[in-house]
Design an enzyme around this catalytic site. Structure first.
Site, PDB file in Angstrom:
ATOM      1  N   ASP A 141      -9.191  -5.631  -4.373  1.00  0.00           N
ATOM      2  CA  ASP A 141      -8.441  -4.714  -3.649  1.00  0.00           C
ATOM      3  C   ASP A 141      -8.626  -3.139  -3.998  1.00  0.00           C
ATOM      4  OD1 ASP A 141      -5.970  -3.434  -2.796  1.00  0.00           O
ATOM      5  OD2 ASP A 141      -4.956  -5.308  -3.334  1.00  0.00           O
TER       6      ASP A 141
ATOM      7  N   HIS B 208      -7.511  -5.967   0.003  1.00  0.00           N
ATOM      8  CA  HIS B 208      -6.187  -5.212   0.207  1.00  0.00           C
ATOM      9  C   HIS B 208      -5.289  -6.184   1.146  1.00  0.00           C
ATOM     10  CE1 HIS B 208      -3.811  -1.765  -0.457  1.00  0.00           C
ATOM     11  NE2 HIS B 208      -3.854  -1.307   0.802  1.00  0.00           N
TER      12      HIS B 208
ATOM     13  N   SER C  61       0.700  -1.303  -0.029  1.00  0.00           N
ATOM     14  CA  SER C  61      -0.032  -0.054  -0.067  1.00  0.00           C
ATOM     15  C   SER C  61       1.208   1.271   0.018  1.00  0.00           C
ATOM     16  CB  SER C  61      -0.985  -0.034   1.152  1.00  0.00           C
ATOM     17  OG  SER C  61      -2.156   0.734   0.962  1.00  0.00           O
TER      18      SER C  61
END
Length: 294
Positions: free
Chosen positions: A240, A267, A102
């Site tokens: 995601d 995610h 991320s």
């Protein structure tokens, strides 16, 4: 787990906590957590790779077990890149694989653009490499939710009431579809979300995933991705926040890259499909070490 070493490393602005899991003979794997303002996961399944190679986590300054200074001038990409370099130097990592998740992918690319030595390969897990695209993708997802959830989120952001119970309830519905689809969430993930350093997150990102107002508002690494001259693996979950379309697009910009989707994840594939996640990373780093001339 046996063979775990923990400690603190002095960096610009304070001290950061690190943990090395395992002492296998392979090249170490260094992990950059998401956020910004989040922390390393104590139950990260990638720690299982410690029998193969040292697996290194550290909590970025302002998060987790690291110092939490309140000086907002510290919350810049440049300082986090400098911090990463200080961690690498202090731990004496002459060679390592780098995995960012991320926000950690923003940090990884920014670090790699400085052409540091010693990085054998990089894994972009749930990549956020263009803040404006991320915002657009979340807003497109939001359109698939009931009107009342959309309205609550829009109104709360407009009126600055993103700390209300109503807003948090609406966000939970979103997160359970696009952040982590395990139901109920593991207790550790709930606690980690509560422990987020909002000063760092809000300063760099904003109030929520849907609206980028912070210093990362115009972060966009796409034009420079072709400069990444090492093997790269791009992964995301089918649902995601880092959409498969965006992730595949980023992978297409890096000359020596591969792309992988975890079909039953959003995610957090490390939580949602831990075995598949570990095996994908294991297979990738092992293969990079066997490459001719590597």
């Amino acid at each position: 787990m046996d063979n775990v070493k923990e400690g603190f490393i002095p960096v610009t602005g304070g001290n950061v906590w690190y943990r090395i899991s395992g002492n296998g003979p392979g090249i170490p794997l260094l992990i950059l957590h998401g956020g910004p303002g989040s922390k390393s996961s104590d139950s990260d399944p990638l720690r299982r790779l410690g029998a193969d190679r040292p697996v290194i986590h550290y909590d970025q300054l302002g998060s987790g077990k690291s110092d939490r200074p309140s000086d907002t001038s510290l919350w810049t990409v440049e300082r986090f890149v400098e911090e990463l370099g200080q961690v690498v130097e202090t731990l004496g990592l002459e060679e390592f694989h780098l995995l960012g998740h991320s926000w950690g992918t923003m940090l990884a690319t920014s670090y790699l653009f400085n052409k540091p030595g010693g990085v054998r390969s990089v894994i972009f897990s749930g990549p956020a490499l263009d803040a404006q695209r991320w915002e657009r993708d979340q807003r497109n997802y939001l359109k698939q939710f009931p009107e009342d959830i959309q309205e609550t989120i829009e109104r709360s952001e407009r009126e600055g009431t993103t700390d209300s119970a109503e807003y948090n309830e609406a966000m939970d519905a979103y997160y359970k579809r696009h952040m982590c689809r395990v139901d109920p969430w593991p207790e550790e993930l709930v606690e980690d979300m509560k422990g987020l350093n909002h000063q760092v997150y809000n300063h760099m990102w904003g109030a929520s995933e849907f609206t980028v107002t912070g210093t990362l508002k115009y972060f966009d690494a796409t034009e420079r991705l072709p400069e990444i001259g090492i093997p790269a693996l791009f992964t995301c979950g089918r649902y995601d926040e880092a959409t498969p379309e965006a992730t595949e697009y980023y992978a297409g910009l890096v000359p020596d890259s591969e792309f992988h989707v975890f079909e039953n994840s959003s995610h957090m594939p490390g939580v949602e499909e831990p075995e598949a996640y570990v095996e994908t990373v294991r297979e990738w780093v092992n293969r990079q070490e066997m490459r001719p001339g590597a």
